[in-house]
Scaffold this motif. Structure first.
Motif, short mmCIF file in Angstrom:
data_model
loop_
_atom_site.label_atom_id
_atom_site.label_comp_id
_atom_site.label_asym_id
_atom_site.label_seq_id
_atom_site.Cartn_x
_atom_site.Cartn_y
_atom_site.Cartn_z
N GLU B 241 0.85 -1.19 0.00
CA GLU B 241 0.00 0.00 0.00
C GLU B 241 0.89 1.24 0.00
O GLU B 241 1.90 1.28 0.71
CB GLU B 241 -0.87 0.06 1.27
CG GLU B 241 -2.01 -0.93 1.32
CD GLU B 241 -3.21 -0.52 0.48
OE1 GLU B 241 -3.19 0.58 -0.13
OE2 GLU B 241 -4.17 -1.32 0.41
N VAL B 242 0.53 2.22 -0.80
CA VAL B 242 1.12 3.54 -0.67
C VAL B 242 -0.03 4.47 -0.30
O VAL B 242 -0.93 4.71 -1.11
CB VAL B 242 1.78 4.03 -1.97
CG1 VAL B 242 2.36 5.42 -1.78
CG2 VAL B 242 2.87 3.06 -2.42
N LEU B 243 -0.03 4.90 0.95
CA LEU B 243 -1.16 5.71 1.42
C LEU B 243 -0.82 7.19 1.38
O LEU B 243 0.16 7.63 1.99
CB LEU B 243 -1.56 5.30 2.83
CG LEU B 243 -2.18 3.90 2.97
CD1 LEU B 243 -2.60 3.64 4.41
CD2 LEU B 243 -3.38 3.74 2.04
N GLY B 269 -4.13 4.37 -2.03
CA GLY B 269 -5.27 4.73 -1.19
C GLY B 269 -5.02 6.02 -0.45
O GLY B 269 -3.90 6.53 -0.42
N ILE B 270 -6.09 6.55 0.13
CA ILE B 270 -6.00 7.81 0.85
C ILE B 270 -6.37 7.60 2.31
O ILE B 270 -7.29 6.84 2.62
CB ILE B 270 -6.96 8.85 0.22
CG1 ILE B 270 -6.40 9.31 -1.13
CG2 ILE B 270 -7.18 10.05 1.14
CD1 ILE B 270 -7.37 10.14 -1.94
N ALA B 271 -5.63 8.25 3.20
CA ALA B 271 -6.05 8.36 4.60
C ALA B 271 -6.49 9.81 4.79
O ALA B 271 -5.68 10.72 4.66
CB ALA B 271 -4.90 8.01 5.53
N ILE B 283 -13.18 17.03 -1.42
CA ILE B 283 -12.32 16.88 -2.59
C ILE B 283 -12.04 15.41 -2.89
O ILE B 283 -11.72 15.05 -4.02
CB ILE B 283 -11.00 17.68 -2.41
CG1 ILE B 283 -10.18 17.71 -3.70
CG2 ILE B 283 -10.17 17.13 -1.28
CD1 ILE B 283 -10.80 18.50 -4.82
N VAL B 284 -12.17 14.55 -1.87
CA VAL B 284 -11.92 13.12 -2.14
C VAL B 284 -12.90 12.57 -3.18
O VAL B 284 -12.61 11.60 -3.86
CB VAL B 284 -11.96 12.25 -0.85
CG1 VAL B 284 -10.84 12.64 0.08
CG2 VAL B 284 -13.31 12.31 -0.18
N LYS B 296 -9.22 4.96 2.16
CA LYS B 296 -9.19 3.69 2.87
C LYS B 296 -9.25 3.86 4.38
O LYS B 296 -9.73 2.98 5.09
CB LYS B 296 -7.92 2.90 2.49
CG LYS B 296 -7.94 2.49 1.02
CD LYS B 296 -6.95 1.41 0.69
CE LYS B 296 -7.18 0.90 -0.72
NZ LYS B 296 -6.18 -0.08 -1.15
N LEU B 297 -8.73 4.98 4.86
CA LEU B 297 -8.74 5.21 6.31
C LEU B 297 -9.23 6.62 6.59
O LEU B 297 -9.07 7.53 5.77
CB LEU B 297 -7.34 5.05 6.89
CG LEU B 297 -6.69 3.67 6.82
CD1 LEU B 297 -5.23 3.76 7.22
CD2 LEU B 297 -7.44 2.68 7.70
N VAL B 298 -9.81 6.79 7.76
CA VAL B 298 -10.31 8.10 8.16
C VAL B 298 -9.80 8.43 9.55
O VAL B 298 -9.92 7.63 10.46
CB VAL B 298 -11.85 8.09 8.16
CG1 VAL B 298 -12.38 9.38 8.73
CG2 VAL B 298 -12.39 7.89 6.76
N GLY B 299 -9.22 9.61 9.72
CA GLY B 299 -8.74 10.06 11.03
C GLY B 299 -9.79 10.93 11.70
O GLY B 299 -10.28 11.89 11.12
N LEU B 300 -10.14 10.55 12.93
CA LEU B 300 -11.21 11.27 13.63
C LEU B 300 -10.75 11.88 14.94
O LEU B 300 -11.55 12.12 15.84
CB LEU B 300 -12.38 10.32 13.88
CG LEU B 300 -13.08 9.78 12.63
CD1 LEU B 300 -13.95 8.59 12.98
CD2 LEU B 300 -13.90 10.86 11.95
N GLY B 301 -9.44 12.08 15.10
CA GLY B 301 -8.95 12.68 16.34
C GLY B 301 -7.48 12.34 16.55
O GLY B 301 -6.85 11.73 15.70
#
Ligand SMILES: Nc1nc2c(ncn2[C@@H]2O[C@H](COP(=O)(O)OP(=O)(O)O)[C@@H](O)[C@H]2O)c(=O)[nH]1
Ligand SMILES: [Mg+2]
Lengths: 446, 327
Positions: B241-243, B269-271, B283-284, B296-301
């Motif tokens: 993976e190259v995120l 993929g995008i985090a 924009i995603v 692929k991933l989401v940061g929520l804090g």
């Protein structure tokens, strides 16, 4: 650059108008639609764009644009003027307290670039104003944030005040002020943790730090790539803290930077500095009119001409024009121009000011970063006098020598030579194009 | 069955905690977005030009991007005509449908991380300065460890002051080792070392941090290419993976980031980070649409467990939770 600049956007509308020979109110409306899209693509906030368009439309429908022979140019001029005005004048002054130390509080979202900017600002104060700042590490939350500031302090040879990450930022600020007084620091720069504008606890904490430190300046540090949310962020920080200025970071990227406009509109606070790189000297006073053309993804030739006239010795310019016209422009002239151009602003921006520059193959692909510029300089400086005057004599072995002497590659030398040829051709076009129309037009560019 | 009913059914089969977390993390995003949408829908009697203009505002304010919004609205207009929709309420469903469609893409490219048992998996993190690469690595390491995998971190940001120490703190927190060299050393060499260590320790996943860099800096992008080449050479098929880490606060420049980083490292993929703020990272949508790179991933804090796998349906559920509950 992914987006079309305003000039390109207006081209179609302009072509239509040209056919009719007269500008109607509907035409102006259509042009305004293009202006609107250009601003939205540049990340200017939706509401800010709305207000702006309303204001500009009024001016445009008035005499200025409709009576003009060059309505497209006029629209661009009006838009740019209004944009520049909205962004305020140049104001990179930093407060000086009558009772030192002067305290500066840095605030902003996570990852905006506060810590780096704190280091840069300290460097700026020392270099430009001969000050003796104290850096204060009050980001106790992000892992190794203190270490980051300490490292910057070491690089700068400046002291960093820290009490570790177990003491509250309020207490750190208080003790830092005491320390600064005792050690005769005339500036105190407090780096704080990044926080969300909606995080009530952390915003409260920041207010308490403000109360304890009684800062003379509160700088909001904002990433130039910020999108529509810039308005909310800036407004919240301003409402909570009463910011005195904004520092825009990462402007060395390829963002249009419409956030600048949004932040101005939301807070009224002046944008004072721009971060232009990761190095500690990469902090520059903010230039509103450069920002305006950047947001529009274009420049207008008028400004370029004005700038040129300000910056250039008239006599020399005349000679230069002659050289451009006859294509006897040499690498020595080029080097001299490079210097002058550098004083005028970022080079890629200047290139984008050239009408039709986008269509010139080769020119379009010139990647202008500072590093490359210094390569170009090094290459030219490695040429002999004869080579500079007659680049056509530069054969393969000379190319090799020049590459070696300048620490670059033969490919780079080749590229420069090719680009130089193209520039010369374009200059000839430029001069013949403007000749007669604008007497005494000097184009001291490249 | 209505679109929302279907969505609801699908989601109710999933772990409640995950969905709740999503809902909670996206609270701000959701409420402002849904509120404006609901408000819009209730204020209008019919689906007219003005209605669409306001819809345009909602979407643009979410950073979806002018072109995508124009296309989306064009399609909606056609849909409204085709289905002879009169009620603004009915448009709501069509909007969500379209959003999910764009997010998922036609081919439904996998949004799961390509991490498999029985091999050394390598994930390379790239992105501009300050977007949350190091933090996301810390959070992902935690998550993987919870799943029972052995993890190793490579301190490939040798440039930014304190970056190595920052990753080490995360390593301590999560309880995984960090392979590092001194500040200023060659990131490719650090990653090389880390791969050797990962091999001999037989770890499952190696997460490689890199320094933030603006995508228009050619020399720094070249450096990144080199890091990737080293990985490719050492482990065939890697990096798995190259995120690309994107800050949800970023506007249209995120597209340029996606384009340039893809060109240099073939991003898989995008985090998307900082969705716990008020920014929507719209924009995603455009990135998915134009470059076919899925989130692929989401940061929520900023805490260890503030990371979720991305799921388009859940995301839209988060955006339209009220509407779904009504259905
Ligand atoms: N609120 C919030 N902050 C985040 C998130 N991810 C990262 N951050 C913060 O953003 C800042 C920059 O993160 P960092 O990992 O150092 O970014 P890097 O430069 O890309 O490695 C730090 O203060 C992080 O705590 C997120 O999802 N939400
Ligand atoms: Mg990092």
């Amino acid at each position: 650059m992914a987006f079309e600049g305003l000039a390109n956007r207006l081209q179609n509308t302009m072509a239509k108008i040209r056919g009719k020979g007269k500008v109607s109110e509907a035409d102006v409306k259509e042009m305004m639609r293009e202006v609107r899209l250009a601003l939205l693509e540049a990340d200017v906030n939706y509401k800010v764009v709305k207000d702006f368009i309303k204001k500009v439309s009024e001016r445009a429908v008035g005499q200025e644009v409709m009576k003009s022979l060059t309505p497209g140019q006029q629209v661009i001029k009006v838009v740019k003027e209004e944009l520049t005005e909205l962004m305020g004048g140049e104001q990179s002054k930093i407060a000086v307290s009558k009772r030192p130390p002067t305290v500066i509080l840095m605030a902003g979202l996570q990852g905006a670039g506060k810590t780096t900017t704190t280091g840069k600002l300290a460097n700026y104060l020392r270099k430009k104003h001969n000050r003796n700042p104290l850096l204060v590490a009050a980001d106790i939350y992000r892992p190794a944030a203190i270490k980051q500031l300490e490292t910057l302090g070491k690089q700068l040879g400046m002291p960093v005040f820290s009490l570790g990450d177990k003491v509250s930022p309020v207490e750190i600020a208080k003790q830092a002020l005491e320390y600064a007084k005792n050690e005769h620091h005339d500036y105190v720069l407090i780096d704080t943790a990044g926080r969300l504008h909606i995080d009530e606890n952390l915003m409260d904490e920041l207010k308490q730090v403000k109360e304890a430190a009684n800062p003379d300046e509160i700088f909001l540090v904002v990433d130039a790539m910020t999108g529509q949310d810039a308005v909310n962020v800036a407004k919240s920080f301003h409402d909570e803290l009463g910011i005195t200025g904004v520092i825009l970071t990462k402007l060395d990227g390829d963002t249009r930077g419409g956030a600048a406009l949004s932040i101005r509109a939301a807070t009224g606070a002046p944008i004072k500095f721009a971060g232009m790189g990761e190095k500690l000297d990469a902090l520059e006073p903010f230039h509103p009119e450069r920002m305006a053309s950047r947001i529009l993804g274009m420049g207008d030739v008028l400004t370029l001409i004005e700038k040129a006239q300000e910056n250039v010795d008239q006599e020399k310019a005349k000679q230069l024009e002659e050289k451009m016209r006859t294509m006897s422009f040499t690498f020595d002239d080029f080097l001299e121009q490079l210097e002058q151009v550098r004083n005028m602003g970022p080079l890629d921006e200047l290139i984008s000011m050239l009408p039709g520059a986008g269509k010139m193959k080769g020119l379009k692909n010139i990647q202008v970063d500072e590093k490359q510029l210094s390569h170009v300089e090094a290459i030219i400086r490695s040429m002999t006098k004869e080579e500079k005057e007659k680049p056509e004599i530069i054969n393969a072995s000379r190319r090799k020598r020049i590459a070696k002497g300048s620490g670059t590659s033969v490919q780079e030398v080749n590229r420069l030579l090719k680009q130089f040829e193209e520039m010369k051709k374009m200059m000839k076009q430029m001069t013949s194009m403007t000749k007669g129309k604008r007497k005494g037009f000097k184009f001291p560019f490249m | 069955m209505s679109f929302f009913k279907k969505l609801k059914e699908k989601i109710s089969k999933q772990k409640d905690s995950v969905t709740a977390k999503f809902k909670e993390g996206l609270e701000k995003t959701r409420s402002s977005f849904t509120e404006s949408l609901n408000e819009l829908v209730s204020r209008y009697r019919k689906v007219d030009e003005e209605f669409f203009e306001e819809l345009e505002e909602i979407l643009i304010t979410a950073d979806v991007g002018v072109q995508t919004v124009m296309d989306l609205i064009d399609e909606l207009k056609k849909e409204v005509k085709r289905r002879n929709i009169q009620e603004p309420k009915e448009v709501r469903a069509a909007i969500s449908e379209k959003l999910v469609e764009i997010y998922q893409g036609e081919d439904g490219a996998p949004t799961d991380l390509n991490i498999e048992d029985g091999r050394l998996n390598i994930v390379l993190f790239v992105g501009v300065n300050g977007v949350g690469k190091t933090t996301t690595i810390g959070k992902l390491a935690h998550r993987l460890k919870e799943e029972g995998k052995s993890v190793l971190l490579a301190a490939g940001d040798t440039f930014r002051a304190g970056a190595i120490e920052q990753l080490e703190v995360w390593g301590d927190r999560v309880g995984v080792d960090v392979i590092k060299q001194s500040a200023g050393s060659d990131p490719a060499a650090v990653v090389y070392d880390a791969i050797q260590a990962a091999r001999s320790r037989k770890v499952d996943v190696l997460l490689c941090d890199t320094a933030g860099r603006l995508q228009n800096k050619m020399n720094l992008m070249k450096e990144l290419e080199k890091v990737k080449r080293v990985i490719e050479r050492e482990i065939p098929g890697a990096p798995h993976e190259v995120l690309l880490v994107l800050d949800a606060t970023t506007g249209q420049n995120a597209m340029s980031q996606a384009r340039q980083f893809s060109e240099a490292t073939n991003v898989t993929g995008i985090a998307l980070t900082k969705l716990d703020g008020t920014a929507k990272g719209g924009i995603v949508l455009a990135i998915r649409n134009e470059l076919n790179i899925p989130v692929k991933l989401v940061g929520l804090g900023e805490k260890m467990d503030d990371l979720e796998k991305f799921d388009a349906e859940k995301y839209v559920y988060g955006l339209f939770a009220d509407l779904v509950d009504e259905a």
